[in-house]
Design a protein around this motif. Structure first.
Motif, mmCIF file in Angstrom:
data_model
loop_
_atom_site.group_PDB
_atom_site.id
_atom_site.type_symbol
_atom_site.label_atom_id
_atom_site.label_comp_id
_atom_site.label_asym_id
_atom_site.label_seq_id
_atom_site.Cartn_x
_atom_site.Cartn_y
_atom_site.Cartn_z
ATOM 1 N N LEU A 301 63.343 31.219 40.336
ATOM 2 C CA LEU A 301 63.126 32.149 39.227
ATOM 3 C C LEU A 301 62.053 31.628 38.281
ATOM 4 C CD1 LEU A 301 66.607 33.489 38.180
ATOM 5 C CD2 LEU A 301 64.741 34.679 39.322
ATOM 6 N N LEU A 302 62.030 30.324 38.141
ATOM 7 C CA LEU A 302 61.045 29.714 37.242
ATOM 8 C C LEU A 302 59.629 30.163 37.602
ATOM 9 C CD1 LEU A 302 62.173 26.014 36.710
ATOM 10 C CD2 LEU A 302 62.149 27.927 35.090
ATOM 11 N N ILE A 303 59.409 30.391 38.876
ATOM 12 C CA ILE A 303 58.084 30.827 39.295
ATOM 13 C C ILE A 303 57.986 32.349 39.345
ATOM 14 C CG2 ILE A 303 56.494 30.901 41.242
ATOM 15 C CD1 ILE A 303 57.193 28.122 41.911
ATOM 16 N N LEU A 304 59.030 32.976 39.904
ATOM 17 C CA LEU A 304 58.963 34.413 40.148
ATOM 18 C C LEU A 304 58.881 35.231 38.863
ATOM 19 C CD1 LEU A 304 61.491 34.787 43.086
ATOM 20 C CD2 LEU A 304 59.008 34.932 43.158
ATOM 21 N N LEU A 305 59.700 34.889 37.889
ATOM 22 C CA LEU A 305 59.733 35.698 36.665
ATOM 23 C C LEU A 305 58.373 35.747 35.964
ATOM 24 C CD1 LEU A 305 63.243 35.145 35.050
ATOM 25 C CD2 LEU A 305 62.262 37.266 35.951
ATOM 26 N N PRO A 306 57.748 34.603 35.705
ATOM 27 C CA PRO A 306 56.431 34.671 35.057
ATOM 28 C C PRO A 306 55.429 35.508 35.859
ATOM 29 C CG PRO A 306 57.223 32.419 35.112
ATOM 30 C CD PRO A 306 58.189 33.223 35.910
ATOM 31 N N PHE A 309 56.196 39.170 35.254
ATOM 32 C CA PHE A 309 55.778 39.628 33.922
ATOM 33 C C PHE A 309 54.264 39.690 33.832
ATOM 34 C CE2 PHE A 309 60.133 38.978 32.690
ATOM 35 C CZ PHE A 309 60.304 39.952 31.720
ATOM 36 N N PHE A 310 53.605 38.814 34.523
ATOM 37 C CA PHE A 310 52.153 38.806 34.523
ATOM 38 C C PHE A 310 51.627 40.076 35.205
ATOM 39 C CE2 PHE A 310 48.209 37.793 36.808
ATOM 40 C CZ PHE A 310 47.388 37.540 35.719
ATOM 41 N N MET A 311 52.291 40.470 36.297
ATOM 42 C CA MET A 311 51.824 41.630 37.046
ATOM 43 C C MET A 311 52.095 42.923 36.294
ATOM 44 S SD MET A 311 52.848 40.504 40.896
ATOM 45 C CE MET A 311 52.082 41.888 41.721
ATOM 46 N N SER A 312 53.306 43.066 35.786
ATOM 47 C CA SER A 312 53.606 44.265 35.004
ATOM 48 C C SER A 312 54.831 44.001 34.149
ATOM 49 C CB SER A 312 53.865 45.456 35.930
ATOM 50 O OG SER A 312 54.533 46.457 35.195
ATOM 51 N N ALA A 313 54.588 43.870 32.841
ATOM 52 C CA ALA A 313 55.684 43.532 31.937
ATOM 53 C C ALA A 313 56.736 44.635 31.927
ATOM 54 C CB ALA A 313 55.151 43.283 30.532
ATOM 55 N N ARG A 443 62.934 39.747 45.511
ATOM 56 C CA ARG A 443 63.307 38.330 45.591
ATOM 57 C C ARG A 443 63.896 37.815 44.282
ATOM 58 N NH1 ARG A 443 61.690 34.792 49.579
ATOM 59 N NH2 ARG A 443 60.851 35.893 51.359
ATOM 60 N N THR A 444 63.523 38.449 43.203
ATOM 61 C CA THR A 444 64.026 38.008 41.903
ATOM 62 C C THR A 444 65.460 38.476 41.690
ATOM 63 O OG1 THR A 444 61.811 38.443 41.148
ATOM 64 C CG2 THR A 444 63.412 37.807 39.486
ATOM 65 N N ALA A 445 65.692 39.707 42.138
ATOM 66 C CA ALA A 445 67.013 40.280 41.888
ATOM 67 C C ALA A 445 68.093 39.405 42.541
ATOM 68 C CB ALA A 445 67.076 41.698 42.431
ATOM 69 N N GLY A 446 67.803 38.906 43.724
ATOM 70 C CA GLY A 446 68.781 38.092 44.452
ATOM 71 C C GLY A 446 69.330 36.954 43.613
ATOM 72 N N PRO A 447 68.477 36.047 43.163
ATOM 73 C CA PRO A 447 68.966 34.926 42.354
ATOM 74 C C PRO A 447 69.652 35.365 41.064
ATOM 75 C CG PRO A 447 66.732 34.523 43.061
ATOM 76 C CD PRO A 447 67.061 35.898 43.491
ATOM 77 N N LEU A 448 69.126 36.426 40.436
ATOM 78 C CA LEU A 448 69.757 36.878 39.190
ATOM 79 C C LEU A 448 71.190 37.301 39.448
ATOM 80 C CD1 LEU A 448 67.004 38.902 37.313
ATOM 81 C CD2 LEU A 448 68.057 36.744 36.660
ATOM 82 N N ILE A 449 71.359 38.059 40.532
ATOM 83 C CA ILE A 449 72.706 38.493 40.874
ATOM 84 C C ILE A 449 73.533 37.282 41.314
ATOM 85 C CG2 ILE A 449 74.037 39.933 42.456
ATOM 86 C CD1 ILE A 449 71.413 41.683 42.540
ATOM 87 N N GLY A 450 72.839 36.353 41.958
ATOM 88 C CA GLY A 450 73.506 35.131 42.412
ATOM 89 C C GLY A 450 74.258 34.447 41.286
#
Ligand code: ATP
Ligand code: MG
Length: 753
Positions: A301-306, A309-313, A443-450
């Motif tokens: 997530l540390l990588i995916l989230l930024p 947000f960079f692509m489309s906030a 890919r982000t949703a997975g860890p968040l739900i995790g």
């Protein structure tokens, strides 16, 4: 005592030089260890040091093990001179010399670069001489044994908790760091291709650029290969972590289990205990499985989230909001799920108990044809557990179902929304980057739900933990085991106003018991069933120590005696004795170090077992199966007696040891009793008074009290209960004497009083 038993040195704590000097080197090692122990205020008993016949040369490991068994802390290490100088210790250190000797280092002076050593002596006297590096290196190559008193409760007081388990996992933090690092790179490797593909694909299509396509393909292939390699490596590391943690947990659990007092096992169903042990592994799986997974996800997530947000906030926020909603939904279900899980777990425990009990008592089940009764009980519990499991499973489906649309939104919904935003804002967002975003958001949703799943699993594991703790965190016996006095026993017993009530029982099992017998007594215990005979022997072994009054062995109150020491000095033979899988010889030795075949034969002879063992096809190597079906009851019993006798115990307890035997085997054992009893105190509990006739003293118990103490002749004379028992059992003799066929003994009994 047998002549061969000279190795036992009598007297208290004084070293019998001859008894130690089997090996030239051994002597000074032992003396050194004894001196250090004495420095710490502990008297070790050197007679208990025995060498394994297989490795007659003493090794530091053997010495260390012996010292640990004696309840001290010891460790063998290899040190360099500089380390020796800086050693932080609170007492002398044992240096093992090249020639097999030893010296004590009493002080180190780093400033002057010398250490002070002296020859080990028990008294602690002797001249201290300074030694420098050069001189020491000629006689010493770095072997050191560190000895100190057990640090207060160190590991024994560690109890099962999440904190403890996490600490075990964190001990692997070196590996975990590599795992985290690998995860970061893997995440990176999965994002980069996505971004490249979607930004390049349009160009490829628009300009028909074959070379770009080729380049993208190469980059992709490299990324995929790297990804595979790293994922494999990370998987490997995780396996290592979980295997190591697993091994540590298993050692911990077994040690902890063995340290629980006997009466705990008597009070608790073995099914419950077995179940609880199984639970520990569930917890371990949670910690090394789900928890580590989440930890890895967090780094992703540390990588995916930024990037998102960079692509489309705007889109990124909707994904975060969806994930938040998912968490909320799951959180609402946590409590009901936890309650139901607890019920499932309890039902499973009940079910498991039936299984374990049936297996345990399979002989009874078979011989009384109880199969169908056991089966219907099993059936009932299976149904109950199944019912609850179904309910729990159904309940757990709901959060999954309710959160599914939200999860799908993270996958496809964002694309639609992205398309809509692109159309309305008229910005020329490319279809490629939109797709890229949706893939990343997936890919982000997975860890968040995790994370939320983690919470759900944690609830389950918390219930599990409670059950495992209920078993494993019972107060261990260890406190008494490793502490207290280690007197050299002679075997005088004294009960002074001893009363004892079993936990959960109303009536005292022993009520103000008073008697005392000198060392070397052959003491018989008789009385009706339930009169407290076994309880007396249990107190003697220190199984229950919460009695009132005083129980002294050679004048030392039992509560202040080191339990392990006490039990080592006891030989105990019960009515039913468990023989372990293994050869007869192994069973007699029982894993105790330093016992030779000679000891085995001597013990077997004394127990009257030699003759039948030698008649067996493989003699002492005959293999005994679990439950020893290939031995008769009498044979099993005599092996058990040999097993107790091999260490030449000062005190011997036989609790109904011959009751289950046929008259012939019984006679054989009884004939040996006198020989067995020579030189030690024997406590013999028996229903058959004939086997106690030779006892020096017999105690008649009744309802937890001592009715009378005396020899057989005295008791027949003056104790009515004893006389009645004697006459009942020896009716035929009386009849023969009186020459009255079919005569009833009642008149005789009636005369009793
Ligand atoms: P037996 O000749 O039948 O072996 P005993 O004289 O050895 O009998 P004990 O086993 O000492 O009798 O029991 C004395 C009393 O303590 C009995 O009333 C028994 O019910 C009770 N008792 C024994 N063991 C336990 C236990 N583990 N928990 C609770 N009560 C116990
Ligand atoms: Mg008994």
């Amino acid at each position: 005592m047998d002549a061969a038993d000279g190795r036992k040195s009598e007297g208290t704590g004084r070293i019998d030089e001859a008894s130690l000097g089997r090996e030239q080197g051994l002597h000074s090692w032992l003396v050194g260890a004894l001196a250090i122990a004495r420095y710490h205020g502990i008297d070790l008993d050197p007679t208990t040091f025995r060498l394994d016949p297989a490795t007659p040369v003493p090794s530091p490991a053997v010495l260390v093990e012996w010292i640990r068994e004696q309840g001290m802390w010891a460790k063998a290490v290899r040190l360099k001179w500089q380390q020796l100088l800086r050693l932080e210790t609170t007492g002398p250190v044992l240096l093992l010399m090249k020639d097999g000797g030893a010296v004590l280092m009493v002080e180190a002076d780093a400033a002057r670069n010398v250490i002070f050593v002296k020859e080990p002596t028990i008294s602690g006297g002797g001249v201290t001489v300074p030694v420098d590096e050069l001189r020491l290196s000629q006689v010493w190559d770095g072997e050191v044994v560190l000895i100190r008193s057990q640090r207060s409760d160190e590991e024994q007081d560690i109890s099962l908790s999440f904190g403890f388990l996490s600490k075990l996992v964190l001990q692997e933090r070196g590996i975990l760091r590599s795992v985290a690092f690998a995860s970061l790179i893997i995440t990176f490797l999965t994002i980069v291709p996505i971004l490249i593909v979607f930004s390049a694909i349009q160009r490829v299509l628009e300009y028909g650029s074959m070379s770009t396509l080729l380049l993208v393909t190469i980059i992709l292939v490299v990324a995929v290969v790297l990804d595979a390699i790293l994922t494999h490596a990370r998987g490997n590391l995780l396996q290592v972590v979980s295997t190591r943690v697993d091994a540590k947990i298993q050692l911990f659990v077994f040690k902890r289990l063995l340290s629980l007092p006997l009466d705990y096992f008597e009070r608790t169903q073995s099914g419950v205990i077995g179940q609880a042990i199984g639970k520990v592994y569930q917890i371990r799986e949670f910690i090394t499985g789900r928890l580590l997974e989440t930890f890895i996800d967090a780094t992703m997530l540390l990588i995916l989230l930024p990037v998102m947000f960079f692509m489309s906030a705007t889109l990124a926020w909707t994904v975060v909001a969806a994930a938040g909603l998912i968490m909320l939904i799951i959180a609402c279900f946590l409590r009901p799920i936890r309650i139901l899980t607890g019920k499932v777990s309890a039902a499973e425990s009940r079910k498991f108990s039936v299984l374990v009990e049936s297996l345990h008592g399979i002989k009874t089940v078979k011989s009384l044809a109880l199969e169908s009764a056991r089966y219907s009980q099993w059936d009932e519990y299976v149904a109950q557990a199944g019912d609850l499991r179904l309910q729990a499973g159904r309940l757990a489906l709901w959060p999954t179902t309710l959160t599914l649309p939200l999860q799908r939104y993270c996958q496809y919904g964002v694309m639609l929304l992205g398309g809509y935003i692109a159309l309305t804002s008229k910005s020329n967002a490319e279809i490629g980057s939109l797709m890229a975003f949706s893939m990343i958001s997936m890919r982000t949703a997975g860890p968040l739900i995790g994370f939320t799943k983690l919470m759900q699993d944690f609830e389950e594991v918390r219930a599990t933990m409670g059950e495992a703790q209920a078993v494993l965190n019972n107060p261990p016996e260890v406190r008494g085991i490793d502490r207290g006095l280690r007197p050299v026993f002679a075997g005088a017993l004294e009960f002074d106003g001893v009363s004892f009530t079993y936990q959960g029982s109303q009536r005292p099992a022993l009520d103000d018991v008073n008697f005392s017998v000198p060392a070397g007594t052959m003491l018989g215990l008789v009385g009706r069933s339930g009169s407290g005979k076994s309880t007396i022997t249990r107190l003697l072994q220190g199984i229950s120590r919460d009695y009132s009054g005083f129980l002294k062995i050679d004048g030392v109150e039992l509560r202040s005696i080191n339990l392990r020491h006490l039990r080592r000095n006891f030989g105990v033979v019960l009515q039913e004795n468990f023989l372990f899988r293994g050869s007869i010889r192994d069973n007699i030795i029982g894993g105790r170090a330093g016992l030779t075949m000679e000891d085995v034969v001597r013990a077997a002879r004394l127990a009257g077992a030699e003759e039948f063992i030698e008649r067996m096809p493989n003699g002492y190597d005959t293999f005994i199966q679990e439950g020893s079906p290939n031995l008769s009851g009498g044979q099993r019993q005599r092996i058990a007696i040999a097993r107790a006798l091999i260490v030449d115990p000062r005190l011997m307890i036989l609790d109904e040891a011959t009751s289950a035997l046929d008259p012939e085997s019984e006679a054989l054992v009884n004939a040996n009793l006198k020989r067995i009893g020579a030189g030690r105190t024997m406590v013999i509990v028996s229903h058959r008074l004939a086997s106690l006739v030779d006892c020096t003293a017999i105690i008649v118990m009744d309802k937890g009290t001592v009715l009378d103490v005396g020899t057989h002749a005295e008791l027949v004379e003056r104790c009515s209960v004893y006389r009645m028992l004697w006459l009942q059992q020896n009716r035929h003799m009386t009849e023969n004497q009186g020459n009255t066929r079919h005569g009833s003994p009642t008149p005789v009994l009636a005369q009793g009083d």
